[in-house]
Design a protein around this motif. Structure first.
Motif, mmCIF file in Angstrom:
data_model
loop_
_atom_site.group_PDB
_atom_site.id
_atom_site.type_symbol
_atom_site.label_atom_id
_atom_site.label_comp_id
_atom_site.label_asym_id
_atom_site.label_seq_id
_atom_site.Cartn_x
_atom_site.Cartn_y
_atom_site.Cartn_z
ATOM 1 N N LEU A 1 108.617 104.258 81.419
ATOM 2 C CA LEU A 1 109.243 104.355 82.732
ATOM 3 C C LEU A 1 108.192 104.360 83.831
ATOM 4 N N SER A 2 108.558 103.809 84.974
ATOM 5 C CA SER A 2 107.662 103.748 86.119
ATOM 6 C C SER A 2 107.977 104.865 87.097
ATOM 7 N N SER A 3 106.961 105.329 87.778
ATOM 8 C CA SER A 3 107.165 106.331 88.823
ATOM 9 C C SER A 3 107.399 105.671 90.176
ATOM 10 N N LYS A 4 107.322 104.334 90.213
ATOM 11 C CA LYS A 4 107.511 103.597 91.464
ATOM 12 C C LYS A 4 108.993 103.521 91.814
ATOM 13 N N THR A 5 109.251 103.378 93.111
ATOM 14 C CA THR A 5 110.628 103.186 93.559
ATOM 15 C C THR A 5 111.030 101.734 93.335
ATOM 16 N N VAL A 6 112.323 101.470 93.396
ATOM 17 C CA VAL A 6 112.817 100.096 93.259
ATOM 18 C C VAL A 6 112.211 99.229 94.357
ATOM 19 N N GLU A 7 112.112 99.754 95.561
ATOM 20 C CA GLU A 7 111.542 98.987 96.680
ATOM 21 C C GLU A 7 110.077 98.642 96.422
#
Length: 88
Positions: free
Chosen positions: A63-69
């Protein structure tokens, strides 16, 4: 590269389709048409395997900690850079 003679069976509808492609001038004979289908399938398979490999790599990364944007903007930037390289 050598060649191997093959015999195939097609339906009447498929035979009509092949003959139509030849009559339109897209191909000179049935063998040329069938070889083009095989080449296209080989390309498609290669693209599929490449995409599958990238999906597997993504799934394995977790999983990524980045936002969808953030992900969207990074993908858009990468796409635009690839477009510039291809058009250069």
């Amino acid at each position: 590269m050598g060649t191997v003679r093959k015999t195939i069976t097609v339906t009447e509808k498929q035979d009509d389709w092949i003959k139509e492609q030849i009559s339109k001038g897209d191909f000179t004979n049935e063998s040329e048409y069938i070889r083009s289908l095989i080449r296209r399938e080989q390309r498609n398979n290669s693209q599929f395997l490449n995409l599958k490999s990238k999906i597997d790599k993504g799934l394995e990364s977790g999983l990524s900690s980045k936002t969808v944007e953030e992900i969207w903007n990074a993908g858009k930037k990468r796409f635009e850079e690839n477009q510039k390289r291809e058009n250069a």
